[in-house]
Design a protein around this motif. Structure first.
Motif, short mmCIF file in Angstrom:
data_model
loop_
_atom_site.label_atom_id
_atom_site.label_comp_id
_atom_site.label_asym_id
_atom_site.label_seq_id
_atom_site.Cartn_x
_atom_site.Cartn_y
_atom_site.Cartn_z
N ASP A 189 0.83 -1.21 0.00
CA ASP A 189 0.00 0.00 0.00
C ASP A 189 0.86 1.26 0.00
N ALA A 190 1.96 1.22 0.76
CA ALA A 190 2.83 2.40 0.87
C ALA A 190 3.53 2.69 -0.45
N ILE A 191 3.88 1.64 -1.18
CA ILE A 191 4.64 1.82 -2.41
C ILE A 191 3.73 2.04 -3.61
N TRP A 192 2.65 1.25 -3.70
CA TRP A 192 1.81 1.32 -4.89
C TRP A 192 0.38 1.77 -4.61
N GLY A 193 0.09 2.15 -3.36
CA GLY A 193 -1.22 2.69 -3.03
C GLY A 193 -2.35 1.74 -3.34
N VAL A 194 -3.20 2.13 -4.28
CA VAL A 194 -4.39 1.33 -4.58
C VAL A 194 -4.08 0.08 -5.38
N LYS A 195 -2.82 -0.09 -5.76
CA LYS A 195 -2.47 -1.25 -6.60
C LYS A 195 -2.54 -2.55 -5.79
N LYS A 196 -3.55 -3.38 -6.09
CA LYS A 196 -3.75 -4.62 -5.35
C LYS A 196 -3.36 -5.86 -6.16
N SER A 197 -3.00 -5.68 -7.43
CA SER A 197 -2.70 -6.84 -8.26
C SER A 197 -1.30 -7.38 -8.02
N VAL A 198 -0.49 -6.65 -7.27
CA VAL A 198 0.87 -7.11 -7.00
C VAL A 198 0.81 -8.18 -5.91
N ILE A 199 1.45 -9.28 -6.15
CA ILE A 199 1.37 -10.39 -5.21
C ILE A 199 2.34 -10.19 -4.04
N ASP A 200 1.97 -10.74 -2.88
CA ASP A 200 2.75 -10.55 -1.65
C ASP A 200 4.20 -10.97 -1.80
N ARG A 201 4.44 -12.07 -2.53
CA ARG A 201 5.82 -12.58 -2.61
C ARG A 201 6.74 -11.61 -3.35
N THR A 202 6.14 -10.65 -4.09
CA THR A 202 6.96 -9.63 -4.73
C THR A 202 7.76 -8.85 -3.69
N VAL A 203 7.13 -8.57 -2.55
CA VAL A 203 7.81 -7.86 -1.46
C VAL A 203 8.99 -8.68 -0.96
N ASP A 204 8.80 -9.98 -0.80
CA ASP A 204 9.88 -10.84 -0.31
C ASP A 204 11.08 -10.81 -1.26
N VAL A 205 10.80 -10.82 -2.57
CA VAL A 205 11.87 -10.78 -3.57
C VAL A 205 12.65 -9.47 -3.46
N HIS A 206 11.93 -8.36 -3.31
CA HIS A 206 12.59 -7.05 -3.20
C HIS A 206 13.40 -6.95 -1.91
N ILE A 207 12.86 -7.48 -0.83
CA ILE A 207 13.58 -7.43 0.45
C ILE A 207 14.89 -8.20 0.34
N LYS A 208 14.85 -9.37 -0.30
CA LYS A 208 16.07 -10.17 -0.46
C LYS A 208 17.13 -9.42 -1.26
N LYS A 209 16.69 -8.81 -2.38
CA LYS A 209 17.62 -8.04 -3.22
C LYS A 209 18.17 -6.84 -2.45
N LEU A 210 17.31 -6.20 -1.68
CA LEU A 210 17.72 -5.03 -0.90
C LEU A 210 18.76 -5.42 0.14
N ARG A 211 18.52 -6.51 0.83
CA ARG A 211 19.50 -6.98 1.84
C ARG A 211 20.85 -7.27 1.19
N ASP A 212 20.80 -7.95 0.04
CA ASP A 212 22.05 -8.29 -0.66
C ASP A 212 22.84 -7.04 -1.02
N LYS A 213 22.14 -6.01 -1.51
CA LYS A 213 22.82 -4.79 -1.94
C LYS A 213 23.38 -4.00 -0.75
N LEU A 214 22.72 -4.11 0.39
CA LEU A 214 23.17 -3.37 1.58
C LEU A 214 24.35 -4.06 2.27
N GLY A 215 24.65 -5.28 1.84
CA GLY A 215 25.78 -6.00 2.42
C GLY A 215 25.55 -6.33 3.88
N LYS A 216 26.55 -6.07 4.73
CA LYS A 216 26.43 -6.38 6.16
C LYS A 216 25.29 -5.61 6.81
#
Length: 230
Positions: A185-212
């Protein structure tokens, strides 16, 4: 909110005129384009408040236009609503991952489209009035909101727009647990078609890029995610 300029890139002239008509009826100023090239010429001298973007254009792919806009600091925050006949879930996810603020498929309701435009403008206005210039996560992560830059222990880290938005949202309230739905909701507001696991994928990529420093983003089982300052 009235008087805002809404750019429309749509190669079907009937649809272009229909959208422009409803945009004007809603009190906005429509700027019409049938291809990407003419829109980029317009951008050299002016800037709309929202872009309604068709994906299938004669000269450029709409997703490529979205990517170019998000990679340029002067247009990185331009709200983009994708309007397309493509209905595959992967197309929607790619569009949103490239930084689109919303996604509507054809055939569409003009009233719904205008409602989406107004919602995007409201979110943009709220962000502009409440945003802090610099967010810090402990002594490891620095987020420059205006420049959309992230530094980990002084070193710049390149994030996608979606990754940046997730990190910024978590960093605003350290220790708070956000559910996947709240992050969507915070990122796409009314956009409900995005599936929950999309968040998990982004979190994983974000953690990897942030390193330690990625370990500061904690998973809370059955609930969601939070940033925890050590």
């Amino acid at each position: 909110m009235n008087g805002k300029t809404i750019a429309i890139i749509e190669d079907d002239k009937d649809i272009l005129e229909l959208i422009a008509l409803h945009v004007q009826k809603a009190g906005f100023k429509p700027k019409k384009f049938t291809d990407g090239e003419s829109f980029f010429r317009y951008l050299s001298t002016d800037m709309p408040d929202v872009l309604i973007l068709d994906l299938m254009l004669p000269d450029m792919d709409g997703l490529e236009i979205c990517k170019v806009l998000r990679s340029n600091p002067s247009t990185a925050k331009l709200p983009i609503i994708i309007l397309t006949a493509k209905i595959e879930e992967t197309d929607k996810i790619v569009g949103l991952e490239l930084g689109a603020d919303d996604y509507i498929t054809k055939p569409f309701s003009p009233r719904e489209l205008i409602a989406r435009v107004k919602a995007v403008l409201r979110r943009t206005s709220e962000e502009e009035t409440t945003e802090e210039e610099i967010l810090k996560v402990g002594d490891k992560i620095v987020i420059d909101v205006n420049k959309m830059e992230v530094y980990v222990e002084g070193k710049k880290v390149d994030l996608t727009l979606t990754e940046f938005k997730i990190l910024k949202h978590l960093a605003k309230k350290p220790g708070w647990v956000f559910s996947r739905e709240q992050l969507l909701d915070a990122i796409w507001g009314v956009k409900k078609s995005v599936i929950d696991r999309t968040v998990d994928v982004h979190i994983k990529k974000l953690r990897d890029k942030l390193g330690k420093a990625g370990k500061l983003i904690k998973s809370v089982r059955g609930m969601g995610y939070k940033i925890e300052i050590e």
